[in-house]
Design a protein around this motif. Sequence first.
Motif, PDB file in Angstrom:
ATOM      1  N   GLU A  90      -6.676  32.363 -17.999  1.00  0.00           N
ATOM      2  CA  GLU A  90      -5.407  32.038 -17.355  1.00  0.00           C
ATOM      3  C   GLU A  90      -5.344  32.434 -15.885  1.00  0.00           C
ATOM      4  N   ASN A  91      -6.423  32.937 -15.332  1.00  0.00           N
ATOM      5  CA  ASN A  91      -6.410  33.402 -13.943  1.00  0.00           C
ATOM      6  C   ASN A  91      -7.180  32.463 -13.026  1.00  0.00           C
ATOM      7  N   TYR A  92      -6.586  32.209 -11.876  1.00  0.00           N
ATOM      8  CA  TYR A  92      -7.169  31.315 -10.889  1.00  0.00           C
ATOM      9  C   TYR A  92      -7.124  31.985  -9.529  1.00  0.00           C
ATOM     10  N   VAL A  93      -8.003  31.563  -8.650  1.00  0.00           N
ATOM     11  CA  VAL A  93      -7.979  31.981  -7.250  1.00  0.00           C
ATOM     12  C   VAL A  93      -8.089  30.734  -6.396  1.00  0.00           C
ATOM     13  N   HIS A  94      -7.565  30.829  -5.185  1.00  0.00           N
ATOM     14  CA  HIS A  94      -7.721  29.768  -4.207  1.00  0.00           C
ATOM     15  C   HIS A  94      -8.669  30.280  -3.134  1.00  0.00           C
ATOM     16  N   LEU A  95      -9.669  29.483  -2.819  1.00  0.00           N
ATOM     17  CA  LEU A  95     -10.658  29.855  -1.811  1.00  0.00           C
ATOM     18  C   LEU A  95     -10.574  28.906  -0.629  1.00  0.00           C
ATOM     19  N   HIS A 107     -26.071  20.161  11.967  1.00  0.00           N
ATOM     20  CA  HIS A 107     -27.077  20.584  12.954  1.00  0.00           C
ATOM     21  C   HIS A 107     -27.067  22.090  13.211  1.00  0.00           C
ATOM     22  N   GLU A 108     -26.036  22.788  12.732  1.00  0.00           N
ATOM     23  CA  GLU A 108     -25.959  24.232  12.929  1.00  0.00           C
ATOM     24  C   GLU A 108     -26.738  25.015  11.863  1.00  0.00           C
ATOM     25  N   ASN A 109     -27.191  24.311  10.815  1.00  0.00           N
ATOM     26  CA  ASN A 109     -28.018  24.908   9.759  1.00  0.00           C
ATOM     27  C   ASN A 109     -27.452  26.203   9.174  1.00  0.00           C
ATOM     28  N   GLN A 110     -26.160  26.203   8.899  1.00  0.00           N
ATOM     29  CA  GLN A 110     -25.531  27.360   8.253  1.00  0.00           C
ATOM     30  C   GLN A 110     -24.911  26.899   6.945  1.00  0.00           C
ATOM     31  N   GLY A 111     -25.019  27.720   5.924  1.00  0.00           N
ATOM     32  CA  GLY A 111     -24.434  27.388   4.640  1.00  0.00           C
ATOM     33  C   GLY A 111     -22.931  27.615   4.649  1.00  0.00           C
ATOM     34  N   PRO A 112     -22.280  27.285   3.559  1.00  0.00           N
ATOM     35  CA  PRO A 112     -20.838  27.507   3.464  1.00  0.00           C
ATOM     36  C   PRO A 112     -20.504  28.995   3.487  1.00  0.00           C
ATOM     37  N   SER A 113     -19.368  29.315   4.086  1.00  0.00           N
ATOM     38  CA  SER A 113     -18.949  30.713   4.126  1.00  0.00           C
ATOM     39  C   SER A 113     -17.496  30.839   3.670  1.00  0.00           C
ATOM     40  N   LEU A 114     -17.235  31.886   2.913  1.00  0.00           N
ATOM     41  CA  LEU A 114     -15.892  32.171   2.426  1.00  0.00           C
ATOM     42  C   LEU A 114     -15.078  32.754   3.576  1.00  0.00           C
ATOM     43  N   VAL A 115     -14.002  32.053   3.939  1.00  0.00           N
ATOM     44  CA  VAL A 115     -13.165  32.483   5.058  1.00  0.00           C
ATOM     45  C   VAL A 115     -11.995  33.326   4.561  1.00  0.00           C
ATOM     46  N   SER A 116     -11.372  32.866   3.476  1.00  0.00           N
ATOM     47  CA  SER A 116     -10.174  33.527   2.984  1.00  0.00           C
ATOM     48  C   SER A 116     -10.003  33.187   1.504  1.00  0.00           C
ATOM     49  N   PHE A 117      -9.194  33.977   0.812  1.00  0.00           N
ATOM     50  CA  PHE A 117      -8.906  33.680  -0.592  1.00  0.00           C
ATOM     51  C   PHE A 117      -7.559  34.256  -0.971  1.00  0.00           C
ATOM     52  N   GLN A 118      -6.998  33.698  -2.035  1.00  0.00           N
ATOM     53  CA  GLN A 118      -5.737  34.176  -2.600  1.00  0.00           C
ATOM     54  C   GLN A 118      -5.947  34.362  -4.095  1.00  0.00           C
ATOM     55  N   THR A 119      -5.588  35.531  -4.603  1.00  0.00           N
ATOM     56  CA  THR A 119      -5.736  35.812  -6.025  1.00  0.00           C
ATOM     57  C   THR A 119      -4.376  35.711  -6.712  1.00  0.00           C
ATOM     58  N   GLY A 120      -4.374  35.842  -8.026  1.00  0.00           N
ATOM     59  CA  GLY A 120      -3.120  35.831  -8.783  1.00  0.00           C
ATOM     60  C   GLY A 120      -2.502  34.453  -8.892  1.00  0.00           C
ATOM     61  N   LYS A 121      -3.301  33.431  -8.862  1.00  0.00           N
ATOM     62  CA  LYS A 121      -2.796  32.061  -8.939  1.00  0.00           C
ATOM     63  C   LYS A 121      -2.827  31.570 -10.381  1.00  0.00           C
ATOM     64  N   THR A 122      -2.052  30.526 -10.661  1.00  0.00           N
ATOM     65  CA  THR A 122      -2.058  29.879 -11.974  1.00  0.00           C
ATOM     66  C   THR A 122      -2.591  28.462 -11.811  1.00  0.00           C
ATOM     67  N   ARG A 123      -2.842  27.819 -12.945  1.00  0.00           N
ATOM     68  CA  ARG A 123      -3.349  26.441 -12.903  1.00  0.00           C
ATOM     69  C   ARG A 123      -2.356  25.507 -12.207  1.00  0.00           C
ATOM     70  N   ASP A 124      -1.072  25.814 -12.289  1.00  0.00           N
ATOM     71  CA  ASP A 124      -0.027  24.932 -11.751  1.00  0.00           C
ATOM     72  C   ASP A 124       0.314  25.203 -10.281  1.00  0.00           C
ATOM     73  N   ASP A 125      -0.179  26.288  -9.711  1.00  0.00           N
ATOM     74  CA  ASP A 125       0.123  26.572  -8.296  1.00  0.00           C
ATOM     75  C   ASP A 125      -0.494  25.494  -7.411  1.00  0.00           C
ATOM     76  N   PRO A 126       0.292  24.957  -6.459  1.00  0.00           N
ATOM     77  CA  PRO A 126      -0.246  23.920  -5.573  1.00  0.00           C
ATOM     78  C   PRO A 126      -1.320  24.490  -4.644  1.00  0.00           C
ATOM     79  N   LEU A 127      -2.310  23.680  -4.375  1.00  0.00           N
ATOM     80  CA  LEU A 127      -3.393  24.053  -3.485  1.00  0.00           C
ATOM     81  C   LEU A 127      -3.004  23.619  -2.078  1.00  0.00           C
ATOM     82  N   THR A 128      -2.633  24.577  -1.227  1.00  0.00           N
ATOM     83  CA  THR A 128      -2.153  24.279   0.117  1.00  0.00           C
ATOM     84  C   THR A 128      -2.956  25.042   1.148  1.00  0.00           C
ATOM     85  N   TYR A 129      -2.743  24.703   2.413  1.00  0.00           N
ATOM     86  CA  TYR A 129      -3.434  25.387   3.508  1.00  0.00           C
ATOM     87  C   TYR A 129      -3.014  26.869   3.544  1.00  0.00           C
ATOM     88  N   PHE A 130      -3.955  27.730   3.754  1.00  0.00           N
ATOM     89  CA  PHE A 130      -3.651  29.160   3.947  1.00  0.00           C
ATOM     90  C   PHE A 130      -4.664  29.754   4.884  1.00  0.00           C
TER      91      PHE A 130
END
Length: 77
Positions: free
Chosen positions: A41-46, A54-77
């Motif tokens: 029942e626990n979700y996070v937004h990443l 051309h910059e040859n860098q992999g994906p990087s985690l910038v920010s995250f939000q914990t304590g989310k549910t399946r129904d929480d809208p995925l919005t800019y943060f």
Amino acid sequence: QVKPQFESKENKTYDTFKAIVYRTQVVAGINYFIKVQVCNENYVHLRVFESLPHENQGPSLVSFQTGKTRDDPLTYF
């Protein structure tokens, strides 16, 4: 690819780490906003940034939000 980065910042490990839905935002690269199920029942937004190819860098985690549910809208943060 960002699971180890997230687990390091949370100082926790997760058996479940399943992307449910995502959105993108084009900048000087791409921002991905991803809803991830981390247990029954626990979700996070990443927010993950992937630079231009051309910059040859992999994906990087910038920010995250914990304590989310399946129904929480995925919005800019």
